[in-house]
Motif scaffolding. Sequence first.
Motif, PDB file in Angstrom:
ATOM      1  N   SER A  18     -32.946  22.041  -7.507  1.00  0.00           N
ATOM      2  CA  SER A  18     -32.207  20.788  -7.323  1.00  0.00           C
ATOM      3  C   SER A  18     -33.084  19.733  -6.658  1.00  0.00           C
ATOM      4  O   SER A  18     -33.009  18.542  -6.978  1.00  0.00           O
ATOM      5  CB  SER A  18     -30.944  21.021  -6.485  1.00  0.00           C
ATOM      6  OG  SER A  18     -31.264  21.392  -5.152  1.00  0.00           O
ATOM      7  N   THR A  21     -35.579  18.392  -9.251  1.00  0.00           N
ATOM      8  CA  THR A  21     -34.915  17.411 -10.111  1.00  0.00           C
ATOM      9  C   THR A  21     -34.735  16.083  -9.395  1.00  0.00           C
ATOM     10  O   THR A  21     -34.931  15.006  -9.978  1.00  0.00           O
ATOM     11  CB  THR A  21     -33.555  17.950 -10.585  1.00  0.00           C
ATOM     12  OG1 THR A  21     -33.782  19.135 -11.354  1.00  0.00           O
ATOM     13  CG2 THR A  21     -32.813  16.933 -11.425  1.00  0.00           C
ATOM     14  N   ALA A  22     -34.369  16.129  -8.120  1.00  0.00           N
ATOM     15  CA  ALA A  22     -34.151  14.901  -7.347  1.00  0.00           C
ATOM     16  C   ALA A  22     -35.451  14.109  -7.197  1.00  0.00           C
ATOM     17  O   ALA A  22     -35.471  12.878  -7.343  1.00  0.00           O
ATOM     18  CB  ALA A  22     -33.574  15.236  -5.977  1.00  0.00           C
ATOM     19  N   SER A  25     -36.396  12.581 -10.564  1.00  0.00           N
ATOM     20  CA  SER A  25     -35.512  11.497 -11.009  1.00  0.00           C
ATOM     21  C   SER A  25     -35.912  10.150 -10.421  1.00  0.00           C
ATOM     22  O   SER A  25     -35.828   9.119 -11.095  1.00  0.00           O
ATOM     23  CB  SER A  25     -34.053  11.820 -10.662  1.00  0.00           C
ATOM     24  OG  SER A  25     -33.859  11.815  -9.258  1.00  0.00           O
ATOM     25  N   VAL A  26     -36.371  10.134  -9.162  1.00  0.00           N
ATOM     26  CA  VAL A  26     -36.790   8.853  -8.578  1.00  0.00           C
ATOM     27  C   VAL A  26     -38.180   8.455  -9.075  1.00  0.00           C
ATOM     28  O   VAL A  26     -38.451   7.258  -9.272  1.00  0.00           O
ATOM     29  CB  VAL A  26     -36.757   8.873  -7.036  1.00  0.00           C
ATOM     30  CG1 VAL A  26     -35.327   8.945  -6.533  1.00  0.00           C
ATOM     31  CG2 VAL A  26     -37.599   9.997  -6.453  1.00  0.00           C
ATOM     32  N   ARG A  28     -39.271   8.942 -11.955  1.00  0.00           N
ATOM     33  CA  ARG A  28     -39.090   8.448 -13.320  1.00  0.00           C
ATOM     34  C   ARG A  28     -38.937   6.923 -13.357  1.00  0.00           C
ATOM     35  O   ARG A  28     -39.162   6.282 -14.387  1.00  0.00           O
ATOM     36  CB  ARG A  28     -37.855   9.112 -13.943  1.00  0.00           C
ATOM     37  CG  ARG A  28     -37.890   9.196 -15.466  1.00  0.00           C
ATOM     38  CD  ARG A  28     -36.670   9.931 -15.996  1.00  0.00           C
ATOM     39  NE  ARG A  28     -36.658  11.317 -15.563  1.00  0.00           N
ATOM     40  CZ  ARG A  28     -35.626  11.921 -14.986  1.00  0.00           C
ATOM     41  NH1 ARG A  28     -34.508  11.251 -14.744  1.00  0.00           N
ATOM     42  NH2 ARG A  28     -35.706  13.184 -14.641  1.00  0.00           N
ATOM     43  N   ASN A  29     -38.577   6.333 -12.218  1.00  0.00           N
ATOM     44  CA  ASN A  29     -38.389   4.881 -12.146  1.00  0.00           C
ATOM     45  C   ASN A  29     -39.691   4.120 -11.939  1.00  0.00           C
ATOM     46  O   ASN A  29     -39.683   2.884 -11.927  1.00  0.00           O
ATOM     47  CB  ASN A  29     -37.423   4.537 -11.002  1.00  0.00           C
ATOM     48  CG  ASN A  29     -36.028   5.093 -11.240  1.00  0.00           C
ATOM     49  OD1 ASN A  29     -35.556   5.146 -12.374  1.00  0.00           O
ATOM     50  ND2 ASN A  29     -35.368   5.522 -10.178  1.00  0.00           N
ATOM     51  N   GLU A 232     -40.554  16.606 -15.749  1.00  0.00           N
ATOM     52  CA  GLU A 232     -39.254  15.951 -15.705  1.00  0.00           C
ATOM     53  C   GLU A 232     -39.356  14.441 -15.468  1.00  0.00           C
ATOM     54  O   GLU A 232     -38.486  13.686 -15.903  1.00  0.00           O
ATOM     55  CB  GLU A 232     -38.381  16.590 -14.619  1.00  0.00           C
ATOM     56  CG  GLU A 232     -37.972  18.023 -14.934  1.00  0.00           C
ATOM     57  CD  GLU A 232     -37.042  18.609 -13.885  1.00  0.00           C
ATOM     58  OE1 GLU A 232     -36.326  17.845 -13.211  1.00  0.00           O
ATOM     59  OE2 GLU A 232     -37.033  19.854 -13.739  1.00  0.00           O
ATOM     60  N   SER A 233     -40.413  14.006 -14.797  1.00  0.00           N
ATOM     61  CA  SER A 233     -40.577  12.575 -14.521  1.00  0.00           C
ATOM     62  C   SER A 233     -41.318  11.854 -15.634  1.00  0.00           C
ATOM     63  O   SER A 233     -41.236  10.622 -15.753  1.00  0.00           O
ATOM     64  CB  SER A 233     -41.348  12.369 -13.213  1.00  0.00           C
ATOM     65  OG  SER A 233     -42.692  12.810 -13.344  1.00  0.00           O
ATOM     66  N   GLN A 289     -36.857  10.748  -1.155  1.00  0.00           N
ATOM     67  CA  GLN A 289     -36.846  12.066  -1.797  1.00  0.00           C
ATOM     68  C   GLN A 289     -38.130  12.852  -1.519  1.00  0.00           C
ATOM     69  O   GLN A 289     -38.083  14.080  -1.365  1.00  0.00           O
ATOM     70  CB  GLN A 289     -36.646  11.902  -3.316  1.00  0.00           C
ATOM     71  CG  GLN A 289     -35.300  11.320  -3.698  1.00  0.00           C
ATOM     72  CD  GLN A 289     -34.129  12.164  -3.228  1.00  0.00           C
ATOM     73  OE1 GLN A 289     -34.232  13.389  -3.090  1.00  0.00           O
ATOM     74  NE2 GLN A 289     -33.000  11.524  -2.946  1.00  0.00           N
TER      75      GLN A 289
END
Length: 297
Positions: A18, A21-22, A25-26, A28-29, A232-233, A289
Amino acid sequence: MRAPVKGCVRALTVLDESRITAVASVLRNIPASAVDVIELNDPQYAAIKKLVAVHGDRAVVLAVANALISYRLSLPGEKYWLEFADWGSRISTPSTGKELVEAMKTFLAESRGNKMVVQQKARRLERAAPVLERILREPGRYRDLGVLVKELAGVLGARPEEKTIVFAAKMAYYAYRALGLEVAGKNEIPVPLDRRMALLTSASGMINSTPDKVFTRYRLDAVRAWQKVSRESGIPALHLDAVVWLPAHGIERNLRRGLEYARDEFARRLVGYSKGIVDWNTARQVAGQIIYRDPYS
């Protein structure tokens, strides 16, 4: 029934999916243009550019040789590479692997930033000499970073994901970039796990352990965690390293002043290295994060 694979069990029990993933996810921006600018503003890239200006494509082998001995430093990596570039820009371009190794031994004897286990590092360069010789003769061949990693790992009897091996690939990439040349195989190169990256692995919560244990006992798990973040990113690990490593300069000192202060400093540096392409809100989300918890509490 087959017994479970030991390495797989360990990864499942150590990694916090988790949190991976967190973090991804950031990240990725962060746009690709920002990643590009961050690398261009990396002091280590500036050091490599200085070497390229003097030695041309022979700078690749200087970058690789120094990366192989870039551990247990007495200066931050950013400052150490500038010291190396100042020295390297004053020497004659080496023509053989033996000549290069002897020159590097001279540097080790003089360096302020690389004072520890000097004899061990000199022996490491001697063992790597056959590959260093081939890089001098055929620098273009090693634009495939996978070939470089495989040959270095083979001659040194090391794992391909070992920190200085993959760091050598990263610095070779910087040299080729400074030469205006594309490289192959960079998507397969993992993050070089030094003590700063081990601290970030712990602080992010991706591995719920102390930085020291991440660096020693859970090194391979940490490498896997960042590989997952990379996938993932969408940011290749070779590039991801600069995005999270550079803004974390001085993180231990900053954490002593509090979690929020450390996050603000990370975010400020991320905005600065990206020349504002990463805005403050995005940078602060990334910092929140990456520095999710105090790894020493």
